[in-house]
Design an enzyme around this catalytic site. Sequence first.
Site, short mmCIF file in Angstrom:
data_model
loop_
_atom_site.label_atom_id
_atom_site.label_comp_id
_atom_site.label_asym_id
_atom_site.label_seq_id
_atom_site.Cartn_x
_atom_site.Cartn_y
_atom_site.Cartn_z
CB CYS A 222 14.36 -16.46 -68.73
SG CYS A 222 15.07 -16.99 -66.99
CB CYS B 96 28.89 -24.31 -56.55
SG CYS B 96 29.60 -25.78 -57.33
#
Length: 495
Positions: free
Chosen positions: A171, A451
């Site tokens: 990834c 967030c």
Amino acid sequence: MDKGQKIRLQINDMTTDGSGIGHSEDGLTVFVKGALPGDTVQAEIFRVKKRYALARLLSIDEPSEDRTEGFCSLDSRCGGCPMGRLTYDAQLRLKERHVRDALTRIAGLRDPLIRTALEAESPWRYRNKASMAVSTGGIITRKGGIVENLGEPAVGFYRGKSREVTDCPDCALQTEPVASAAEALREFMRQDHITGYDPRWEKGLMRHMVVRTAFGTGEVMVILVINGKGIPHAAKLVAMLDEAVEEPFSLESVILNINKGKPGEIFGDKTEVLAGRPTINEELGGMRYEISPLSFYQVNPAQMVKLYNKAAEYAALTGGETILDLYCGAGTIGQWLLNELRKRDEEAFAGTKVIGIESQRSAVLDANRNAVINGIVNARYVCGKAESVLPRLMGNSGDTADFAASAPVDEDLRVTKADVVILDPPRAGCDERLLDAVTAAEPSRIVYISCDPATLARDVKYLNGKGYRFIEATPADLFCWTGHVETVCLMSKVK
Ligand code: SAH
């Protein structure tokens, strides 16, 4: 608008999970997966609701100027990078807009000051934590729970919202040791016929592999989450992992976590050290932090430094303040602020104190340890929910059903007034009981790190009603290529 109808759409926004948003001629909001802001597309409606419709992308008539080639060998099949086809600059502008939109629409602010987003120097290999799911395919039958067949091991990510594991060879967001540790685990599972967990039948041994990397020191921790008592031939697996993690990284800790129930959660309650140390060390900006397996720690260390420095700027400490670090995790923000002050002025630092509140016990232990490691004696930490602990520290026993809450409060933890309050809640934002306690402490500044722009905006509105004015906000790109955005926001007390 009807199901099956084909329409031409101008896409002008994007959801956090990567659907393009357009508006039909009759004003309905239409979500199109795979379409990007700036695209003009043909789409087919497949679901119609009162206020919105979902459509399938048929073709792109005019591609957006912000479209770029994908970078991922999986082409984001795991669903981890919904903004993977947007240029980095376009992502930043979109994230700034999401913060602005939330603060205007939800908080009702008129033309709020939103600074340019803190941008990542490199949006690659930025994550210090990979939580990967493990599977050996749909091979475990219900017949007495017998394993009939062992498929090829997959170590990767759940595809979208499903429980299907997309194997991930490498990834681009994760550090190098993640790919090599995952490959070592696959090989070990093949050689030793280890089953992967199947959530449908709750059978199979290996559930997750979590890899944590400390960027400042190169130390790596691998956490193996299993559905069972232990891993057969665990020493062999440890040796294979050690072999796999290459310079400049070094494997320092292998942890076993047992999760026999809790289908929706990664970790179970039992954690033990399989090899090496129980924690790894991180070093950033002159601070040293010990990271334990289960504690929260910011996932993007390079951007964390920028975020914390912005928080320090907003906190504008001069010395002598009492700072509440709420949702403090391992104590990193409060200690960062104190250290920045210490760099400028030793004496001012000595007269300043931090009280941190955090609900996760292991993080509180880390916070205390981090304070000792960094020579910070003026920080104290309390374990519990911020919304019940803070009222108690302020002399309001609040929840009388809570036995511990009736105990007397240590003298040095008693809060009557605070000068600066740091709020850093999870996505759900803050409980109103907490915001009430915060405003009762009458801090001159509130630094809110969030967030989720929507809950930030909701809480900003609430604080607004309690005599706090929004000054400005700075988005920070901590989660490049995903739809998420972090925001640090300054509010100050209306005089
Ligand atoms: N300030 C820290 C951690 C922020 S993440 C940092 O910068 O690293 C949010 C933290 O809030 C997590 O550690 C989580 O365990 C904690 N938490 C969640 N709900 C809470 C609550 N009700 N009261 C106190 N802490 C909570």
